[in-house]
Motif scaffolding. Structure first.
Motif, mmCIF file in Angstrom:
data_model
loop_
_atom_site.group_PDB
_atom_site.id
_atom_site.type_symbol
_atom_site.label_atom_id
_atom_site.label_comp_id
_atom_site.label_asym_id
_atom_site.label_seq_id
_atom_site.Cartn_x
_atom_site.Cartn_y
_atom_site.Cartn_z
ATOM 1 N N UNK A 1 6.325 16.487 -36.947
ATOM 2 C CA UNK A 1 5.115 15.908 -36.356
ATOM 3 C C UNK A 1 4.123 16.998 -35.959
ATOM 4 N N UNK A 2 4.611 18.067 -35.356
ATOM 5 C CA UNK A 2 3.755 19.182 -34.946
ATOM 6 C C UNK A 2 3.113 19.821 -36.176
ATOM 7 N N UNK A 3 3.892 20.025 -37.219
ATOM 8 C CA UNK A 3 3.343 20.593 -38.460
ATOM 9 C C UNK A 3 2.264 19.699 -39.046
ATOM 10 N N UNK A 4 2.495 18.403 -39.028
ATOM 11 C CA UNK A 4 1.526 17.462 -39.574
ATOM 12 C C UNK A 4 0.234 17.471 -38.755
ATOM 13 N N UNK A 5 0.356 17.520 -37.448
ATOM 14 C CA UNK A 5 -0.829 17.566 -36.587
ATOM 15 C C UNK A 5 -1.618 18.850 -36.844
ATOM 16 N N UNK B 1 -1.719 20.499 -39.622
ATOM 17 C CA UNK B 1 -2.347 20.314 -40.932
ATOM 18 C C UNK B 1 -3.582 19.421 -40.826
ATOM 19 N N UNK B 2 -3.497 18.394 -40.004
ATOM 20 C CA UNK B 2 -4.648 17.503 -39.799
ATOM 21 C C UNK B 2 -5.804 18.272 -39.173
ATOM 22 N N UNK B 3 -5.514 19.073 -38.133
ATOM 23 C CA UNK B 3 -6.561 19.880 -37.504
ATOM 24 C C UNK B 3 -7.213 20.826 -38.513
#
Length: 147
Positions: free
Chosen positions: A4-8, A10-12
């Motif tokens: 989840x942290x990695x995905x967030x 990546x979104x940023x």
């Protein structure tokens, strides 16, 4: 590391890249009108406030555009010299400066806004309204989570 942290993260990064690309494209349009992105934001905000029949001070603009008081003063002076805004000192408090958009400012703003609309329509024509709404809703949640 948490997925989840990695995905967030990546979104940023994607949001930053979209912002960078949008600004790059916008600058191509703005150069034709000899105006900067912050100046465009100021003109747009002044027009919105004029339509809402609200007065705008330099302090309001500083908060809206998120720049230093000295940068805003220089920007307003330049826009005033170009005839795009009027700046008038307050009667009750001479330190307060009220700023309004002029007809020339509106004449500059309208074609720039039209070019921006055409850019948006062209670039995002393949994205469904429902997808845009879902993205907007998600971005609002992101924003609220960091406010």
């Amino acid at each position: 590391m948490d997925i989840k942290v990695d995905l967030i993260r990546s979104i940023y990064l994607e949001i930053r890249e979209i912002h960078r690309l949008y600004n790059k494209q916008s600058r191509k349009v703005l150069v034709d009108y000899d105006i900067t992105m912050p100046q465009l934001y100021v003109l747009r905000y002044l027009l919105e406030m004029e339509q809402a029949q609200k007065q705008v001070t330099i302090t309001d603009l500083i908060l809206k555009v998120d720049c230093s008081p000295s940068s805003m003063s220089i920007m307003i002076q330049r826009l005033e010299q170009e005839g795009m805004v009027n700046a008038v000192r307050g009667i009750k408090d001479r330190r307060e400066v009220f700023v309004t958009i002029t007809e020339k400012g509106k004449q500059i703003l309208y074609p720039v806004e039209l070019s921006a609309e055409q850019f948006i329509e062209e670039r995002y024509k393949d994205i469904e309204s429902s997808e845009l709404q879902a993205l907007y809703t998600s971005l609002q949640k992101f924003k609220r989570s960091i406010e």
